[in-house]
Design a protein around this motif. Structure first.
Motif, short mmCIF file in Angstrom:
data_model
loop_
_atom_site.label_atom_id
_atom_site.label_comp_id
_atom_site.label_asym_id
_atom_site.label_seq_id
_atom_site.Cartn_x
_atom_site.Cartn_y
_atom_site.Cartn_z
N THR A 195 -20.95 -12.15 24.15
CA THR A 195 -20.99 -12.57 25.57
C THR A 195 -22.28 -11.90 26.36
O THR A 195 -23.22 -12.59 27.08
N ILE A 196 -22.17 -10.41 26.05
CA ILE A 196 -23.41 -9.87 26.74
C ILE A 196 -24.76 -10.13 26.26
O ILE A 196 -25.66 -10.06 26.92
N LYS A 197 -24.77 -10.33 24.91
CA LYS A 197 -26.12 -10.62 24.12
C LYS A 197 -26.41 -12.11 24.71
O LYS A 197 -27.54 -12.20 24.88
N ALA A 256 -22.34 -9.29 15.52
CA ALA A 256 -22.34 -9.81 16.86
C ALA A 256 -23.36 -9.58 17.75
O ALA A 256 -23.75 -10.02 18.74
N GLY A 257 -24.11 -8.69 17.12
CA GLY A 257 -25.45 -8.03 17.93
C GLY A 257 -25.42 -6.77 18.37
O GLY A 257 -26.45 -6.41 19.13
N ALA A 258 -24.54 -5.72 18.25
CA ALA A 258 -24.71 -4.44 18.73
C ALA A 258 -25.48 -3.68 18.06
O ALA A 258 -25.76 -4.05 16.77
N ASN A 259 -26.38 -2.91 18.56
CA ASN A 259 -27.39 -2.23 17.80
C ASN A 259 -27.16 -0.79 17.44
O ASN A 259 -27.72 -0.36 16.47
N ASN A 260 -26.64 0.11 18.34
CA ASN A 260 -26.14 1.53 18.15
C ASN A 260 -24.80 1.83 18.00
O ASN A 260 -24.13 1.17 18.70
#
Ligand code: SAM
Ligand code: SF4
Length: 342
Positions: free
Chosen positions: A125-127, A152-156
């Motif tokens: 949702t955040i992405k 899901a798109g998390a980076n770090n």
């Protein structure tokens, strides 16, 4: 001789624990100033004068672990437990987005496996709504979870090693294993995350040479972010009566970390701001280049009780630390200085 060691920081590849211990212990007041200036020069050359500002949302304080130092430990029955809904979390994130912030941190106690699906949903949702960069700080989870979060798109991912001293690690973590925690950092990298780690300064019985080992571990890992905080006592924990970590020593750890770990991001932490009124400014003057402000909803903020007297690092506080340190507010941030301060 201390000055010679400082000069070697630029070139030397192989560092022995003894030499790093010496670096952490400048023998004279002049050497101490030289250490700070060397760290500042290294920070200036690699990352410049703009302080990167990121925003954290502490979305839940439930935890399955019992770390002796932490107020969120599962045995603390005096804490009101909470978990924000996706709506509440998204509202906090929208606020951060409106401040101009472009990297957010989702932090919580170490939740059980049932939390995975809701975290994956939140990341998606955040992405899709804001396209923000996402850092996760959720403790140890399964390899499958790491892959799911990354997809899901998390980076770090931020997972502090806390201490690399096996005996000390065991003494403060009744349900953790140092080797396993190191393995988690490897898994996180394999899953494609940029790695954040770091540790605590001032754990009971922690020696300077053990801090030197920590710095060498971070260096070898090639961490992209290294969060360092003084230990601060928390009510209703086994360590509630212990003395907090030492300000001066913490700052020296910042400086030596900057010198030996190069272009890594070092936040001037909330714990440092909580230890001393000028702590956050000082962190920025001893090698740090970023600040993680917290934007947890007011109603639950007090329940994210890691330790006593936690400073409220909001946008105003962060920007004031940056100005006090003589550094630059990032151009992406929407903040205007209040006139009445002067
Ligand atoms: N549960 C996750 C974990 O342990 O990685 C993330 C949240 S945890 C509260 C984040 C960090 O808070 C820990 O890595 C630890 O270093 C720090 N912390 C916990 N208790 C503290 C204390 N009493 N003083 C200073 N830092 C503390
Ligand atoms: Fe839980 Fe993290 Fe606190 Fe340990 S440090 S008790 S894992 S919240």
């Amino acid at each position: 001789a201390y000055g010679d060691l400082l000069l070697q920081c630029r070139e030397r590849e192989d560092w022995a624990v003894d030499d790093v211990t010496t670096l952490l212990s400048p023998p004279t007041a002049q050497d101490k100033i030289a250490l700070r200036l060397a760290a500042e020069a290294a920070r200036q050359e690699t990352l410049g004068d703009v302080v990167d500002v990121r925003g954290a949302v502490e979305f839940g304080n439930e935890c399955r672990k019992d770390c002796f130092y932490c107020g969120l430990r599962k045995s603390n029955r005096h804490l009101t437990r909470y978990r924000l809904s996706e709506e509440q979390t998204m509202q906090a994130i929208e606020d951060l987005y409106n401040m101009g912030i472009r990297t957010i941190i989702l932090q919580s106690g170490e939740e059980d496996e049932r939390a995975t699906a809701s975290i994956v949903d939140l990341i998606r949702t955040i992405k899709s709504r804001f396209g923000l960069r996402i850092t996760l700080s959720l403790g140890e989870r399964s390899l499958a979870d790491y892959h799911a979060f990354r997809q899901a798109g998390a980076n770090n991912y931020l997972l502090r090693i806390e201490t690399t001293d096996p005996e000390l690690f065991r003494r403060v973590h009744p349900d953790d294993d140092l080797e396993e925690r190191m393995q988690h950092l490897i898994w996180l990298r394999e899953a494609g995350f940029l790695l954040g780690t770091g540790g605590l300064v001032g754990l009971p019985g922690q020696s300077i040479s053990s801090l030197a080992q920590d710095i060498l571990y971070w260096r070898k890992l090639g961490a992209n972010m290294i969060g360092i905080g003084p230990f601060l006592p928390a009510a209703h924990t086994p360590f509630s009566q212990l003395e907090p970590g030492d300000l001066d020593l913490t700052l020296r750890v910042y400086a030596v970390t900057r010198l030996l770990c190069g272009r890594t991001f070092i936040p001037s932490t909330t714990a440092l701001a909580s230890l001393h009124p000028e702590g956050q400014k000082l962190g920025l003057q001893w090698g740090a280049n970023s600040i993680m402000l917290t934007h947890t909803p007011e109603e639950v903020r007090a329940h994210y009780h890691l330790y006593q007297n936690k400073a409220k690092v909001d946008l105003d506080f962060a920007c004031q630390s940056i100005l006090d340190a003589g550094r630059q507010i990032p151009p992406y941030l929407r903040w205007t200085q209040k006139e009445e301060r002067y």
